[in-house]
Design an enzyme around this catalytic site. Structure first.
Site, PDB file in Angstrom:
ATOM      1  N   HIS A 122       2.034   5.120   3.980  1.00 23.72           N
ATOM      2  CA  HIS A 122       0.843   5.527   4.105  1.00 23.72           C
ATOM      3  C   HIS A 122      -0.108   5.334   5.490  1.00 23.72           C
ATOM      4  CE1 HIS A 122       1.134   2.719   1.184  1.00 23.72           C
ATOM      5  NE2 HIS A 122       0.683   2.988   0.144  1.00 23.72           N
TER       6      HIS A 122
HETATM    7 FE1  FES Z   1       2.002   1.333   3.272  1.00 28.28          FE
HETATM    8 FE2  FES Z   1       3.600   1.145   4.928  1.00 28.28          FE
HETATM    9  S1  FES Z   1       2.167   2.291   5.369  1.00 28.28           S
HETATM   10  S2  FES Z   1       3.524   0.177   2.787  1.00 28.28           S
END
Ligand code: FES
Length: 126
Positions: free
Chosen positions: A91
């Site tokens: 993410h």
């Molecule tokens: Fe979501 Fe690493 S940014 S698990």
């Protein structure tokens, strides 16, 4: 029980290694002088989880972190992201050379596993 001895001579200056300990990845980075300076000059930058480099990396050549993103647990990629540290592709969390979260959704810095440096260029995890 659960301790692991790691030979640090296999991690030259400027290189990173990932080893497995208690079923989790552990990042070991042998930081260059430039990387140490780059990390320390950011100590006063605004951060979500502020912590000085000298506290997180008291032996400044070595950065030792659990390789588990504090967002949802993916394994970040070394030598990537906007802060020269680790980047989590799940993410988009960016960690710096001190393992501090600098950008993206992760709430906390990379965790520091219990460890100590031993004679003969060895690291003991656990
Ligand atoms: Fe979501 Fe690493 S940014 S698990």
């Amino acid at each position: 029980m659960g301790s692991l001895e790691v030979d640090l001579s296999n991690v030259p200056v400027g290189q990173s290694a990932t080893i497995k300990w208690r079923g989790k990845p552990v990042f070991i980075r042998h930081r260059t002088q430039d990387e140490i300076e780059y990390a320390r000059k950011d100590d006063d930058a605004p951060m979500r989880d502020p912590s000085p480099d000298a506290l997180r990396c008291p032996d400044p050549e070595w950065a030792v972190f659990l390789g588990v993103c504090t967002h949802l647990g993916c394994v970040p990629i070394a030598n990537a992201g906007d802060y020269k540290g680790w980047f989590c592709p799940c993410h988009g969390s960016h960690y710096d050379l001190t393992g501090r979260i600098r950008k993206g959704p992760a709430p906390l810095n990379l965790e520091i596993p219990p460890h100590q440096f031993l004679e003969g260029n060895k690291l003991l995890l656990g």
